[in-house]
Design a protein around this motif. Structure first.
Motif, mmCIF file in Angstrom:
data_model
loop_
_atom_site.group_PDB
_atom_site.id
_atom_site.type_symbol
_atom_site.label_atom_id
_atom_site.label_comp_id
_atom_site.label_asym_id
_atom_site.label_seq_id
_atom_site.Cartn_x
_atom_site.Cartn_y
_atom_site.Cartn_z
ATOM 1 N N ALA A 197 -17.088 23.994 19.277
ATOM 2 C CA ALA A 197 -15.621 23.771 19.399
ATOM 3 C C ALA A 197 -15.046 24.313 17.964
ATOM 4 O O ALA A 197 -15.208 23.607 16.786
ATOM 5 C CB ALA A 197 -15.290 22.392 19.396
ATOM 6 N N ASP A 198 -14.504 25.483 17.917
ATOM 7 C CA ASP A 198 -14.114 25.826 16.799
ATOM 8 C C ASP A 198 -12.522 26.359 16.755
ATOM 9 O O ASP A 198 -11.909 27.042 15.765
ATOM 10 C CB ASP A 198 -14.745 27.428 16.375
ATOM 11 C CG ASP A 198 -14.690 28.147 17.554
ATOM 12 O OD1 ASP A 198 -13.885 27.961 18.693
ATOM 13 O OD2 ASP A 198 -15.004 29.345 17.401
ATOM 14 N N SER A 199 -11.882 25.659 17.383
ATOM 15 C CA SER A 199 -10.522 25.793 17.498
ATOM 16 C C SER A 199 -9.530 24.333 17.318
ATOM 17 O O SER A 199 -10.342 23.395 17.798
ATOM 18 C CB SER A 199 -9.752 26.579 18.550
ATOM 19 O OG SER A 199 -9.945 25.770 19.825
ATOM 20 N N ARG A 200 -8.624 24.138 16.851
ATOM 21 C CA ARG A 200 -7.829 23.092 16.956
ATOM 22 C C ARG A 200 -7.763 22.311 18.068
ATOM 23 O O ARG A 200 -7.440 21.120 18.242
ATOM 24 C CB ARG A 200 -6.292 23.088 16.400
ATOM 25 C CG ARG A 200 -6.551 23.716 14.842
ATOM 26 C CD ARG A 200 -5.050 23.603 14.223
ATOM 27 N NE ARG A 200 -4.970 23.742 12.785
ATOM 28 C CZ ARG A 200 -4.162 23.377 12.103
ATOM 29 N NH1 ARG A 200 -3.154 23.248 12.413
ATOM 30 N NH2 ARG A 200 -4.094 23.776 10.694
ATOM 31 N N SER A 201 -7.433 23.051 19.373
ATOM 32 C CA SER A 201 -7.546 22.211 20.670
ATOM 33 C C SER A 201 -8.627 22.070 21.125
ATOM 34 O O SER A 201 -8.993 20.969 21.936
ATOM 35 C CB SER A 201 -6.618 23.241 21.618
ATOM 36 O OG SER A 201 -7.231 24.397 21.749
ATOM 37 N N ALA A 202 -9.891 22.832 20.984
ATOM 38 C CA ALA A 202 -11.143 22.453 21.496
ATOM 39 C C ALA A 202 -11.688 21.242 20.801
ATOM 40 O O ALA A 202 -12.418 20.755 21.565
ATOM 41 C CB ALA A 202 -12.195 23.694 21.196
ATOM 42 N N LEU A 203 -11.585 21.056 19.581
ATOM 43 C CA LEU A 203 -12.245 19.908 19.015
ATOM 44 C C LEU A 203 -11.724 18.514 19.387
ATOM 45 O O LEU A 203 -12.646 17.629 19.925
ATOM 46 C CB LEU A 203 -12.094 19.805 17.480
ATOM 47 C CG LEU A 203 -12.869 18.904 16.876
ATOM 48 C CD1 LEU A 203 -14.370 18.922 16.977
ATOM 49 C CD2 LEU A 203 -12.542 18.926 15.148
#
Length: 74
Positions: A19-25
């Motif tokens: 998870a490398d984006s603000r929404s994926a985490l």
């Protein structure tokens, strides 16, 4: 049910490093949180399905003590 919930938690934990984006985490954290929230009742239902009466109570008490709660509410 218990197997599906445990698989959901495993998928969430496995996806967390990717998870490398603000929404994926938050999405992976939500998957893990839902899996943790749902695993407790499904585990009790599983124990209730395989054991009866005193044996069921003994297994649930063992689970509480294993988790460090001891079975008493303070």
């Amino acid at each position: 049910m218990l197997g599906g919930v445990l698989a959901l938690r495993a998928v969430g934990f496995a996806a967390h490093p990717f998870a490398d984006s603000r929404s994926a985490l938050p999405a992976t954290a939500l998957v893990v949180a839902v899996g943790m929230w749902a695993s407790r009742p499904s585990q009790h239902a599983h124990v209730g399905g395989i054991a009866e009466a005193f044996e069921r109570d003994r297994l649930l008490a063992w689970d509480r003590s294993r988790r460090g709660r001891g079975g008493t509410e303070s």
